[in-house]
Design an enzyme around this catalytic site. Structure first.
Site, short mmCIF file in Angstrom:
data_model
loop_
_atom_site.label_atom_id
_atom_site.label_comp_id
_atom_site.label_asym_id
_atom_site.label_seq_id
_atom_site.Cartn_x
_atom_site.Cartn_y
_atom_site.Cartn_z
CG PHE A 118 -2.47 -0.11 1.02
CD1 PHE A 118 -2.85 -1.30 0.55
CD2 PHE A 118 -3.21 1.10 1.08
CE1 PHE A 118 -4.29 -1.29 -0.02
CE2 PHE A 118 -4.52 0.85 0.66
CZ PHE A 118 -5.10 -0.35 0.23
CG ASP A 212 -24.82 14.48 10.80
OD1 ASP A 212 -24.61 15.27 9.86
OD2 ASP A 212 -25.48 13.43 10.82
CD GLN A 231 -6.01 10.11 2.59
OE1 GLN A 231 -6.68 9.22 2.77
NE2 GLN A 231 -4.66 10.20 2.69
CG HIS A 233 -8.40 7.54 -2.73
ND1 HIS A 233 -8.01 6.96 -4.12
CD2 HIS A 233 -8.09 6.62 -1.81
CE1 HIS A 233 -7.52 5.71 -3.83
NE2 HIS A 233 -7.66 5.41 -2.53
CG LEU A 243 -11.81 4.60 -3.44
CD1 LEU A 243 -11.16 5.62 -3.19
CD2 LEU A 243 -11.80 3.83 -2.19
CD GLU A 246 -3.06 3.84 -1.46
OE1 GLU A 246 -3.73 4.73 -1.12
OE2 GLU A 246 -1.83 3.58 -0.73
NE ARG A 279 -4.87 6.54 0.21
CZ ARG A 279 -5.96 5.87 0.84
NH1 ARG A 279 -6.37 6.54 1.77
NH2 ARG A 279 -6.06 4.69 0.65
CG HIS A 345 -10.74 8.54 0.36
ND1 HIS A 345 -11.76 7.63 0.19
CD2 HIS A 345 -9.68 7.80 0.98
CE1 HIS A 345 -11.62 6.38 0.55
NE2 HIS A 345 -10.34 6.43 1.12
NE ARG A 386 -7.14 7.25 5.74
CZ ARG A 386 -7.69 6.36 5.07
NH1 ARG A 386 -7.00 5.02 5.20
NH2 ARG A 386 -8.55 6.39 4.14
C1 LIG Z 1 -15.13 4.09 -0.52
C2 LIG Z 1 -13.89 3.98 0.73
C3 LIG Z 1 -12.85 2.92 1.06
C4 LIG Z 1 -12.26 2.93 1.86
N1 LIG Z 1 -11.32 2.04 1.81
C5 LIG Z 1 -10.44 2.08 3.17
C6 LIG Z 1 -9.55 0.87 3.30
O1 LIG Z 1 -9.44 -0.08 2.44
N2 LIG Z 1 -8.77 0.92 4.30
C7 LIG Z 1 -8.77 1.83 5.28
O2 LIG Z 1 -7.98 1.79 6.44
N3 LIG Z 1 -9.84 2.80 5.20
C8 LIG Z 1 -10.62 2.88 4.02
N4 LIG Z 1 -11.42 3.86 4.11
C9 LIG Z 1 -11.66 5.06 5.18
C10 LIG Z 1 -12.48 3.86 6.25
O3 LIG Z 1 -13.37 3.21 5.55
C11 LIG Z 1 -13.40 5.22 7.20
O4 LIG Z 1 -12.42 6.11 7.53
C12 LIG Z 1 -13.86 4.30 8.47
O5 LIG Z 1 -14.48 3.03 8.04
C13 LIG Z 1 -14.78 5.28 9.20
O6 LIG Z 1 -15.43 4.47 10.36
P1 LIG Z 1 -16.12 4.90 11.54
O7 LIG Z 1 -16.71 3.89 12.13
O8 LIG Z 1 -15.36 6.22 11.97
O9 LIG Z 1 -17.41 5.74 10.49
P2 LIG Z 1 -18.54 5.20 9.59
O10 LIG Z 1 -18.48 3.77 8.98
O11 LIG Z 1 -18.48 6.38 8.62
O12 LIG Z 1 -19.93 5.20 10.54
C14 LIG Z 1 -20.46 6.33 10.87
C15 LIG Z 1 -21.89 6.15 11.73
O13 LIG Z 1 -22.02 7.12 12.45
C16 LIG Z 1 -23.28 7.07 12.37
N5 LIG Z 1 -23.99 9.03 12.50
C17 LIG Z 1 -23.31 9.81 11.77
N6 LIG Z 1 -24.02 11.19 12.36
C18 LIG Z 1 -25.34 10.58 12.98
C19 LIG Z 1 -26.11 11.20 13.50
N7 LIG Z 1 -26.47 12.60 13.59
N8 LIG Z 1 -27.22 10.47 14.31
C20 LIG Z 1 -26.98 9.06 14.60
N9 LIG Z 1 -26.09 8.44 13.89
C21 LIG Z 1 -25.12 9.16 13.14
C22 LIG Z 1 -23.73 6.88 10.99
O14 LIG Z 1 -25.21 6.29 10.99
C23 LIG Z 1 -22.92 5.63 11.07
O15 LIG Z 1 -23.30 4.35 11.50
C24 LIG Z 1 -12.52 3.94 2.88
C25 LIG Z 1 -13.43 5.09 2.98
C26 LIG Z 1 -14.08 5.06 1.70
C27 LIG Z 1 -15.37 6.06 1.66
#
Ligand SMILES: Cc1cc2nc3c(=O)[nH]c(=O)nc-3n(C[C@H](O)[C@H](O)[C@H](O)COP(=O)(O)OP(=O)(O)OC[C@H]3O[C@@H](n4cnc5c(N)ncnc54)[C@H](O)[C@@H]3O)c2cc1C
Length: 581
Positions: A118, A212, A231, A233, A243, A246, A279, A345, A386
């Site tokens: 990566f 939020d 960031q 991507h 996306l 990577e 990136r 991203h 990142r």
């Molecule tokens: C397409 C894509 C591919 C990626 N690939 C990779 C990868 O291969 N490797 C890597 O390390 N990272 C990757 N990333 C980054 C990584 O996936 C994310 O940073 C990470 O999954 C975020 O997880 P999280 O639990 O912080 O939030 P999220 O998974 O975004 O979850 C947020 C949660 O908060 C809740 N929420 C938000 N606001 C409110 C509100 N007002 N009221 C109630 N609930 C709320 C939502 O319902 C949701 O459940 C990728 C990101 C994307 C977009």
């Protein structure tokens, strides 16, 4: 008023992992999880390429300190080194935990977990489940939450964080299905609310990534840290922005310009690592090629070419990337290159926390009762940029840690004293006002205008005057949102327009803090590139920035120091130096 010992907001990787840690280690505690979308629809499910850990399955030379160094260097030295140490030292164990929970990782021929290359990582350390890693992990975490019987508020939207008398006491929440508003109190609250990609017009993020949690923290009077580091991507599918992982470059894809050149070779900063440069560097190079007229056909994209990998490798290693190309553009990457350009991203910045995930206020004091983890938090392991596959790792390491810390924290802690009535009344009045306002501005055009403004005024390349103008325009647009909005749907039941209106408030607040923080940092570091200050300036800016809203509702900024503790352990590697690859 409802109450729970602990409330976790967010059902993505960070929130689910935290709730599971509490359920496993503190079965006596009443923990609830709130999510505005079904937990398995959280953006984490879309993560593709993988999760980093120095397991040494492919590369026996790897170790946690090398992973830590790659991360700190990738961060342009802005990451907190104590947090990076926790991240990289815990990584192998959290992968084994996930495996024991049932996560199906891709395998080597001898049965051990496979690991791929990566960008910015000097060893092959990214574990994966083909290119659907987030899907594989999140489904197992959420299955396990159901198994433990964790209470889930499915499709409830958090409207307000209650922070009074120096402690966080509860939340005001809207049930999207019924329109009912409730006040909840808890001994501790964890925000795991994800990122804000939707602040921009082209993003890899899902529709719910509207920042939020960040907005609620700011509205409660708390700061956000390092928000200028957005960031991009390098490989969003053109024109949609979805996306292309990577992992595709990890498996050997080429980036080509209109002349068919692998242009990464033409830039001194990337000629060694080529397509596997970090990136920030890769995205800037693509933007420069496009600006110089070397995009394909002189247009707004370059090519990502995997044809030389052959059909078998493409189908087994990066099937999802192929599916996306076929589904969205009708291009099969076995036969033709994919059009790509940088897409918003990931948020390096967020709610500042200690290494134990407790939120910090403006004076860097821990806020009683309040924790944050995952993308919405800034612990800070990514600093100014990142590395790919470090975010899923952050979610799992600090999600688990948050759960364990909170479980211990609430032992012996009483429920806070809270009168729900004023909060309930204010929320009812706010929703009624939004529904009944008779303005002339429509929601979706306003949102598009904001996204276009942010993209133009605070993109990959930045400049003082353009940032200042952007902030002014965003504030003007916000006043239209506040005073002149008209919603078509005035009902309370599953009113998606109302939800989008609430989310637009978040986009405005987050956008303002990003612009103000970007204007205040007069240097170039990681993802933040100032054309008027092209060099990194450690003497003034080797500091985290804080953005917040003062009592007059004006955005302000200040700074706090970076933790450089690994420097003492290994000065030759960890003392800030020029970042070359
Ligand atoms: C397409 C894509 C591919 C990626 N690939 C990779 C990868 O291969 N490797 C890597 O390390 N990272 C990757 N990333 C980054 C990584 O996936 C994310 O940073 C990470 O999954 C975020 O997880 P999280 O639990 O912080 O939030 P999220 O998974 O975004 O979850 C947020 C949660 O908060 C809740 N929420 C938000 N606001 C409110 C509100 N007002 N009221 C109630 N609930 C709320 C939502 O319902 C949701 O459940 C990728 C990101 C994307 C977009």
């Amino acid at each position: 008023m409802f109450e729970h010992d602990v409330i976790v907001v967010g059902g993505g990787l960070a929130g689910s992992r935290a709730a599971l840690a509490i359920a496993q280690n503190y079965p006596g505690l009443d923990v609830a999880l709130i999510s505005k979308v079904h937990p398995i629809r959280s953006h984490s499910v879309a993560a593709q390429g993988g999760i980093a850990a120095s397991l040494q399955n492919v590369d026996s030379q790897d170790d946690w300190l090398t992973h830590a160094f790659d991360t700190v260097k990738g961060s342009d030295y802005l990451a907190d080194q104590d947090a990076v140490q926790v991240l990289t030292q815990s990584a192998p164990q959290v992968i084994i935990d996930l495996e024991h929970l049932g996560v199906l990782f891709s395998r080597l021929d001898d049965g051990r977990i496979a690991q791929r290359a990566f960008g910015g990582h000097t060893h092959r350390r990214t574990c994966y489940a083909a290119d659907k890693t987030g899907h594989a992990i999140l489904h197992e975490l959420v299955n396990n939450l159901f198994r433990y019987g964790t209470k889930i508020y499915l499709e409830w939207y958090v409207l307000q964080l209650i922070y009074e008398e120096g402690e966080v006491k509860g939340l005001v929440v809207l049930c999207l299905e019924t329109g009912q508003i409730e006040v909840l109190r808890a001994k501790a609250i964890l925000f795991a609310t994800g990122g804000y990609g939707r602040v921009y017009n082209t993003t890899s993020n899902d529709f719910a990534s509207t920042g939020d949690g960040l907005c609620l923290a700011v509205q409660a009077g708390l700061p956000l840290q390092d928000m200028e580091f957005v960031q991009f991507h390098p490989t969003g599918l053109y024109p949609v922005g979805v996306l292309i992982s990577e992992a595709v470059r990890g498996e050997g894809a080429y980036l080509l310009n209109d002349q068919g050149e692998r242009f990464m070779a033409n830039y001194p900063i990337s000629h060694n690592k080529m397509e596997l440069s970090p990136r920030d560097i890769t995205s800037r190079n693509i933007a420069l090629e496009i600006r110089a007229g070397r995009g394909i056909g002189g247009g707004e994209f370059v090519h990502l070419d995997v044809r030389h990998l052959g059909a078998e490798k493409i189908i087994s290693k990066i099937p999802f990337a192929r599916e996306e190309g076929m589904r969205l553009l009708g291009i099969d990457c076995i036969d033709a290159p994919l059009p790509v350009r940088p897409t918003v991203h990931y948020s390096m910045g967020g709610i500042p926390t200690t290494v134990d995930c407790q939120v910090l206020d403006q004076q860097s004091n821990p806020v009683p009762g309040f924790f944050a983890a995952g993308e919405c938090a800034c612990v800070s392991v990514h600093g100014a940029n990142r590395l790919g596959s470090n975010s899923l790792l952050e979610c799992v390491v600090f999600g688990k840690r948050a759960g364990e810390q909170i479980g211990a924290y609430v032992q012996g802690r009483a429920f806070p004293k809270l009168d729900p009535r004023p909060y309930q009344q204010q929320a009812e009045a706010r929703i009624a006002a939004l529904l009944n306002q008779d303005g002339s501005s429509r929601l979706y055009p306003l949102r598009t205008e904001l996204q276009n403004l942010m993209t133009y005024h605070c993109g990959i390349y930045r400049e003082e005057q353009i940032l200042s103008d952007g902030l002014e325009k965003v504030q003007f647009l916000k006043s239209r949102y506040q005073n002149d909005l008209r919603l078509d749907d005035r009902g309370r039941i599953f009113n998606m327009e109302l939800t989008a209106a609430l989310e637009l408030q978040s986009l405005f607040t987050v956008g303002e803090v990003i612009l103000a923080s970007a204007r205040a940092r007069r240097e170039s570091r990681g993802a933040h590139y100032r054309q008027d200050y092209e060099d990194r300036n450690d003497s003034q800016y080797l500091r985290h920035s804080l953005g917040f809203v003062d009592s007059h509702q004006q955005v302000q900024t200040s700074t706090r120091p970076v933790n450089l503790s690994l420097e003492a352990l290994d000065p030759a590697r960890f003392t800030p130096q020029e970042r070359k690859y």
